[in-house]
Enzyme design. Structure first.
Site, mmCIF file in Angstrom:
data_model
loop_
_atom_site.group_PDB
_atom_site.id
_atom_site.type_symbol
_atom_site.label_atom_id
_atom_site.label_comp_id
_atom_site.label_asym_id
_atom_site.label_seq_id
_atom_site.Cartn_x
_atom_site.Cartn_y
_atom_site.Cartn_z
ATOM 1 N N MET A 56 0.801 -1.216 0.000
ATOM 2 C CA MET A 56 0.000 0.000 0.000
ATOM 3 C C MET A 56 0.834 1.267 0.000
ATOM 4 O O MET A 56 0.379 2.323 -0.430
ATOM 5 C CB MET A 56 -0.926 -0.015 1.219
ATOM 6 C CG MET A 56 -1.941 1.100 1.236
ATOM 7 S SD MET A 56 -2.989 0.992 2.687
ATOM 8 C CE MET A 56 -3.931 2.508 2.470
ATOM 9 N N TYR A 57 2.060 1.190 0.476
ATOM 10 C CA TYR A 57 2.920 2.359 0.517
ATOM 11 C C TYR A 57 3.512 2.593 -0.875
ATOM 12 O O TYR A 57 4.535 2.018 -1.244
ATOM 13 C CB TYR A 57 4.037 2.189 1.545
ATOM 14 C CG TYR A 57 3.576 1.768 2.916
ATOM 15 C CD1 TYR A 57 2.249 1.942 3.332
ATOM 16 C CD2 TYR A 57 4.459 1.166 3.810
ATOM 17 C CE1 TYR A 57 1.823 1.549 4.588
ATOM 18 C CE2 TYR A 57 4.037 0.776 5.077
ATOM 19 C CZ TYR A 57 2.719 0.966 5.452
ATOM 20 O OH TYR A 57 2.307 0.555 6.697
ATOM 21 N N GLY A 58 2.821 3.408 -1.655
ATOM 22 C CA GLY A 58 3.301 3.713 -2.999
ATOM 23 C C GLY A 58 3.037 2.631 -4.008
ATOM 24 O O GLY A 58 3.734 2.537 -5.013
#
Length: 287
Positions: A51-53
């Site tokens: 989900m981070y980037g």
């Protein structure tokens, strides 16, 4: 030190990589420097997620650190995806989706096995047995070493443990927000690592008079007091504060050397906002 799953040894104060910029340019160069500095300072537990980037954070860490130094654990999370129409994040822990996300994470992190893989959230539209069972199968296939969960209740943790061994839990938890204290107690009883996110209450710690007073007495910052309190509160707590600045990183890691007296801990123990809130987030935050 703590042994995740009983055998994977890491330092108790880790690093949450969520805030690291991944787009090309000076921001990315700074992110690479922060990740490398964390390892130079002895961090052995680094938290990331698809989900981070949209996987960019995983690729950034691989660029910064691969081949990974001995003893460094990069743990990632799966179970969320972008919806095609609205591009909004949604929970997706269907077996096929989990398998695809794990394969992509292996590629982005440049590893053959993810030593600790956490389910970012339980998907209410998919039977729990299918979600956890898929991770169990991937572990049996050698693609996962250990399995963790994020934002779960005591009951959900118990049900998952009936299917497979759970090595870690990553729930929101800090000095001012102890909603998940029962989950922490369950983890402590079972020897399960608890990786709290939002570890410093998004900067609110310094606004509390008692925390500021303890910080002044200890010649420390409120952030360091909040982290030192976590480290002393339970032996299974492995805080993962995150930051995009080297100065903040060094401030955070210095908390491991901060000794709070018994009297100071008693004063801090009485503080808690129970401020709730559960966005689709994870990893440690830095004010």
């Amino acid at each position: 030190m703590f042994r995740i799953g009983g055998d994977l040894e890491v330092g108790r104060l880790g690093f949450g990589a969520m805030h690291l910029a991944v787009d090309p340019g000076p921001g990315r160069e700074n992110s690479l420097a922060v990740a490398r500095r964390a390892v130079e300072l002895g961090v052995t537990l680094i938290d990331t997620a698809y989900m981070y980037g949209m996987g960019g954070n995983e690729e950034l860490l691989a660029e910064a650190l691969h081949p990974y130094p001995d003893g460094v654990l990069v743990t990632t999370k799966v179970g969320v995806a972008r919806s095609g129409a609205s591009s909004e994040w949604k929970l997706d822990a269907r077996p096929a989706a989990l398998r695809e996300q794990v394969e992509q994470a292996l590629r982005r992190l440049r590893v053959e096995r993810i030593e600790l893989l956490q389910l970012h959230r339980l998907d209410p539209r998919t039977p729990l047995a299918d979600q956890i069972g898929t991770l169990r199968d991937l572990r049996a296939e050698g693609k996962i070493g250990r399995i963790g969960l994020s934002e779960v209740t005591v009951e959900e943790l118990g049900r998952a443990r009936e299917i497979v061994d759970i090595a870690s839990v990553q729930n929101r938890y800090n000095l001012l927000d102890r909603e998940h204290e029962p989950v922490l107690e369950a983890c402590e009883a079972a020897g399960i690592a608890f990786l709290p996110w939002r570890t410093v209450a998004w900067g609110k710690s310094g606004a509390r008079a008692e925390i500021a007073a303890v910080a002044a007495e200890a010649d420390a910052t409120p952030t360091q007091v909040a982290l030192a309190w976590l480290l002393g509160h339970s032996p299974v707590l492995l805080p993962i504060p995150g930051t995009s600045r080297i100065a903040h990183l060094e401030e955070n890691l210095a908390a491991e050397r901060l000794h709070l007296t018994g009297a100071q801990r008693l004063r801090l123990d009485g503080l808690s906002d129970r401020d709730g809130g559960d966005a689709l987030r994870g990893g440690g935050e830095q004010s």
